[in-house]
Scaffold this active site. Structure first.
Site, short mmCIF file in Angstrom:
data_model
loop_
_atom_site.label_atom_id
_atom_site.label_comp_id
_atom_site.label_asym_id
_atom_site.label_seq_id
_atom_site.Cartn_x
_atom_site.Cartn_y
_atom_site.Cartn_z
N LYS A 1 0.83 -1.21 0.00
CA LYS A 1 0.00 0.00 0.00
C LYS A 1 0.86 1.25 0.00
O LYS A 1 1.87 1.31 0.70
CB LYS A 1 -0.90 0.03 1.25
CG LYS A 1 -1.90 -1.11 1.32
CD LYS A 1 -2.80 -0.96 2.56
CE LYS A 1 -3.88 -2.05 2.57
NZ LYS A 1 -4.72 -1.98 3.80
N GLU B 1 1.39 -5.34 4.12
CA GLU B 1 0.52 -6.04 5.07
C GLU B 1 0.16 -7.41 4.52
O GLU B 1 0.12 -7.60 3.31
CB GLU B 1 -0.81 -5.27 5.27
CG GLU B 1 -0.70 -3.97 6.02
CD GLU B 1 -2.02 -3.21 6.07
OE1 GLU B 1 -2.08 -2.18 6.75
OE2 GLU B 1 -2.99 -3.65 5.43
N LYS C 1 -17.82 3.39 -1.11
CA LYS C 1 -18.84 2.80 -0.25
C LYS C 1 -20.21 3.02 -0.86
O LYS C 1 -20.49 4.08 -1.43
CB LYS C 1 -18.79 3.45 1.14
CG LYS C 1 -17.49 3.14 1.87
CD LYS C 1 -17.30 3.99 3.09
CE LYS C 1 -15.92 3.69 3.70
NZ LYS C 1 -15.53 4.69 4.69
N ARG D 1 -11.65 13.64 8.99
CA ARG D 1 -12.71 14.53 8.49
C ARG D 1 -14.07 13.98 8.94
O ARG D 1 -14.15 12.87 9.45
CB ARG D 1 -12.68 14.53 6.96
CG ARG D 1 -12.90 13.11 6.40
CD ARG D 1 -13.12 13.05 4.90
NE ARG D 1 -13.51 11.72 4.48
CZ ARG D 1 -12.69 10.72 4.18
NH1 ARG D 1 -11.37 10.90 4.30
NH2 ARG D 1 -13.15 9.54 3.81
C1 MV4 Z 1 -6.82 -4.54 2.78
C2 MV4 Z 1 -7.57 -5.65 2.36
C3 MV4 Z 1 -7.14 -6.89 2.72
N1 MV4 Z 1 -6.02 -7.03 3.45
N2 MV4 Z 1 -5.73 -4.72 3.52
C4 MV4 Z 1 -9.38 -1.19 0.53
C5 MV4 Z 1 -9.62 0.20 0.99
C6 MV4 Z 1 -8.41 0.56 1.74
N3 MV4 Z 1 -8.74 1.42 2.83
C7 MV4 Z 1 -7.84 -0.74 2.20
N4 MV4 Z 1 -8.52 -1.77 1.49
C8 MV4 Z 1 -8.26 -3.07 1.73
N5 MV4 Z 1 -7.17 -3.29 2.49
C9 MV4 Z 1 -5.35 -5.95 3.83
N6 MV4 Z 1 -4.25 -6.10 4.55
C10 MV4 Z 1 -8.71 -5.43 1.61
C11 MV4 Z 1 -9.05 -4.14 1.27
C12 MV4 Z 1 -10.23 -4.03 0.48
C13 MV4 Z 1 -11.38 -3.46 1.01
C14 MV4 Z 1 -11.43 -2.93 2.28
C15 MV4 Z 1 -12.56 -2.38 2.77
C16 MV4 Z 1 -13.70 -2.37 1.98
C17 MV4 Z 1 -13.69 -2.87 0.71
C18 MV4 Z 1 -12.54 -3.41 0.20
C19 MV4 Z 1 -12.53 -3.95 -1.09
C20 MV4 Z 1 -11.39 -4.50 -1.57
C21 MV4 Z 1 -10.24 -4.52 -0.80
#
Ligand code: MV4
Length: 451
Positions: free
Chosen positions: A158, A200, A237, A292
């Site tokens: 990330k 991660e 969202k 925010r």
């Molecule tokens: C992740 C994940 C799985 N594992 N991190 C997407 C938004 C961003 N804030 C971080 N996200 C994700 N991080 C790890 N370590 C999966 C997502 C993710 C996700 C997270 C929240 C809501 C929808 C999502 C859709 C795809 C991936």
């Protein structure tokens, strides 16, 4: 208290902030682009100032124009809403240098949390659980590969300057890691001007659960419960609710405690959101913090009876937190975001003139919107038309109210996502509450028109 607040935003959130100001007896200044002359935020504010041509980089993102508008109108504070300049540390600094109160956290707090790698590092130092991975940002490809091997594949890389799904890359195996790492760094540099990335473990089917917090200038921070935002498409969202069907009071208290610990440590002022991923085995991990007020704040307002925007203004003026959460959340709230997009044509934007507008109503139904019959949705900004928020004593009652609300929501002239939202809230996994962030990926049929 402030005498006059400039709202550095447009659309429904500008109206939301104006309402809060009116209740507090504070005058308002609307700023608008040439595309927003006919907007309701302009009509409802006491003063109005045009800040430039339609593209947001020439208007709503133009710091000098906004500060000049505040000075001309005699505003003593600026509310940034969400998006645009809401998480710009340099904007917050410029406000302070101009003797105008930025309604939100300090520039330092925005900067610290805006760097997702430094926020993660802080969480680790405070003993807040984070997803297994690197401590902070990682530069060396070999060191990165060895961390990935240690935590196990798949991993996610990330961008530190990213967030909200921007600048992420998944590596499934050691063979593809080096290339993914390089690509992630290049994309981060190109997209954010900062190549820093962190690593991660990639969770396969997490829920997105976020805690709403509020802090005042005396150093006090409280949390006001969670929102489940797992129903997303391309990191946008679509539906949010509180309480989360996936967590119980024990987990709520743990998440709340972690969120408060993190924000209290930095003396956080104002409204903030601490995002967590909750795994299928109920393990929970800090992910990032948003500094925010968020689009989905009304679901929290419905289950707490708090006015979060009024509270933001009060604490920015130096008053102490006036909220009191009496243990449990009150009933259940759900929000659906209605956009001017064609859900069955890959969510293609559908700007144009609204010819018919009939919003839903009745007990437990709230609609936050800026549109009206005759309003033209401009093509320049995000396509949010309205948020439909329902409240019920139980989740079943809230869901029934949402079904009825969407059914009786009439918007003509532009294509909206209403039919798609109706299908999602009727899906068995949504109805049962047993869903995660992969629901829409697993069910591509939801993206086709009903047979
Ligand atoms: C992740 C994940 C799985 N594992 N991190 C997407 C938004 C961003 N804030 C971080 N996200 C994700 N991080 C790890 N370590 C999966 C997502 C993710 C996700 C997270 C929240 C809501 C929808 C999502 C859709 C795809 C991936």
């Amino acid at each position: 208290m402030f005498t006059k607040i400039l709202i550095a935003n447009r659309g429904e959130i500008a109206l939301r902030v104006i309402r809060a100001c009116k209740e507090l007896g504070i005058e308002t200044v609307a700023v608008f682009s040439e595309a927003d002359r006919e907007s309701l935020h302009v009509r409802f504010a006491d003063d109005e100032i045009c800040i430039g041509p339609p593209p947001s980089r020439l208007s709503y993102l133009r710091v000098t124009n906004i500060i000049a508008a505040a000075e001309i109108a005699g505003a003593d504070a600026i509310h940034p809403g969400y998006g645009f300049l809401a998480e710009s540390a340099s904007f917050a600094e410029t406000c302070a240098a101009s003797n105008i109160t930025f309604i939100g956290p300090t520039a330092e707090q925005i900067r610290l949390m805006g760097d997702k790698a430094s926020a993660r590092k802080l969480a680790i130092d405070l003993g807040v659980p984070v997803i297994p991975g690197s401590k902070g940002a990682i530069e060396d490809p070999d060191e990165a590969a060895s961390i990935a091997a240690e935590i196990g594949y798949p991993v996610i890389i990330k961008a530190a300057a990213g967030g909200g799904g921007k600048g992420m890359r998944v590596a499934k195996d050691p063979e593809s890691f080096a290339q993914s790492f390089q690509l992630a760094r290049n994309e981060a540099l190109a997209g954010f001007g900062d190549a820093s990335v962190y690593i991660e473990k990639f969770l396969d089917r997490p829920r997105h659960v976020e805690i709403q917090i509020m802090g005042d200038k005396s150093g006090r921070v409280m949390h006001v419960g969670e929102r489940d935002c797992s129903i997303q498409r391309r990191h946008q969202k679509l539906i949010e609710e509180s309480p989360s069907p996936g967590i119980d009071q024990e987990l709520r208290e743990k998440l709340g405690e972690s969120a408060v610990k993190l924000s209290e440590h930095i003396g956080y002022v104002g409204a903030g959101t601490v995002e967590f991923l909750v795994d299928t085995d109920r393990s929970h991990y800090f992910m990032e913090m948003n500094t925010r007020i968020q689009v989905e704040h009304p679901v929290t307002e419905m289950v707490t009876n708090f006015d979060l925007v009024k509270e933001q203004i009060r604490v920015a003026a130096g008053e102490s937190l006036g909220l009191q959460l009496h243990g449990q959340l009150r009933g259940h709230a759900i929000e659906c975001r209605v956009n001017a997009e064609d859900p069955f044509r890959n969510f293609q934007p559908s700007p144009g003139t609204i010819t018919t507008f009939h919003p839903p109503g009745g007990p437990g139904v709230r609609v936050d919107t800026h549109i009206y019959a005759g309003y033209t949705v401009p093509p320049f900004y995000d396509s949010l038309l309205a948020k439909v928020i329902v409240h019920g004593r139980t989740r079943a009652e809230a869901l029934s109210r949402m079904n009825n609300a969407l059914d009786s929501f009439i918007v003509e002239g532009v294509t909206t996502t209403i039919p798609f939202l109706q299908r999602v809230i009727q899906h068995r996994d949504f109805v049962s509450g047993d869903f995660d962030t992969k629901l829409l990926e697993r069910e591509p049929d939801l993206l086709k028109p009903a047979a």
